[in-house]
Design a protein around this motif. Sequence first.
Motif, PDB file in Angstrom:
ATOM      1  N   HIS A  16     -29.583 -45.901  40.198  1.00 51.38           N
ATOM      2  CA  HIS A  16     -30.655 -46.548  39.437  1.00 51.38           C
ATOM      3  C   HIS A  16     -31.727 -45.526  39.061  1.00 51.38           C
ATOM      4  CE1 HIS A  16     -31.581 -46.957  43.763  1.00 51.38           C
ATOM      5  NE2 HIS A  16     -32.799 -46.587  43.378  1.00 51.38           N
ATOM      6  N   LEU A  17     -32.653 -45.954  38.243  1.00 47.44           N
ATOM      7  CA  LEU A  17     -33.708 -45.070  37.756  1.00 47.44           C
ATOM      8  C   LEU A  17     -34.805 -44.898  38.798  1.00 47.44           C
ATOM      9  CD1 LEU A  17     -34.093 -46.504  34.135  1.00 47.44           C
ATOM     10  CD2 LEU A  17     -32.718 -44.563  34.892  1.00 47.44           C
ATOM     11  N   ASP A  32     -33.194 -50.784  35.282  1.00 43.97           N
ATOM     12  CA  ASP A  32     -33.160 -50.147  33.963  1.00 43.97           C
ATOM     13  C   ASP A  32     -34.318 -50.604  33.081  1.00 43.97           C
ATOM     14  OD1 ASP A  32     -30.924 -48.732  34.654  1.00 43.97           O
ATOM     15  OD2 ASP A  32     -29.516 -50.024  33.587  1.00 43.97           O
ATOM     16  N   THR A  36     -37.335 -47.982  32.077  1.00 46.10           N
ATOM     17  CA  THR A  36     -37.516 -47.625  30.680  1.00 46.10           C
ATOM     18  C   THR A  36     -38.901 -48.038  30.196  1.00 46.10           C
ATOM     19  OG1 THR A  36     -35.153 -47.856  30.292  1.00 46.10           O
ATOM     20  CG2 THR A  36     -36.592 -47.928  28.355  1.00 46.10           C
TER      21      THR A  36
END
Length: 181
Positions: A16-17, A32, A36
């Motif tokens: 994951h981010l 996500d 973002t």
Amino acid sequence: MEERCDLCALPLASEHLHLFDRQRRTIVCACDACGTLFGLIDATTYARIHPSVQRLSHVTLDDAAWSSLGVPVGLAFLSRTASGDVLAAYPGPAGATTAGVDRAAWDAVVTRHHELADLEPDVEAWLVNRISAEPRQYRVSIDHCYRLAGLVRSRWTGIGGGPPVAEAIAEFFHTLDEYAA
């Protein structure tokens, strides 16, 4: 236990981010959508981390230059902040201890090693390992540095760290070399 987004609490995939929280100087796990969105609209609070590893085999640093940075140990990572300051962090039994770096000393190192001049503030670092038989230096995303700090903290025993921390550090750098561009 299922890992969740630190911003909206949705379940996260294993990959994951991550965002860097500039005010708390911590890493935030993000789904996500949040990664973002917050990485774009709230850049003063959050910076998106783009995982990266680059070994800097040609960067050389003598003891005098290292000392001038004010780093008292052989394992550290240095990063610029959004305000332009330079911080050094030293992994240890309490996590990462952070201290400011003399700007003139930093500028002198950057003058000799231009690849350090454009470290992305808060999310990229110069990772230096002078404790191994072969000193190693990298330009990495900050998440790698915090992972190293966590490994050192979790494996530390006794006064000097002991064999478990030495093994964890060696394995960390071996893995980092595998990812290096």
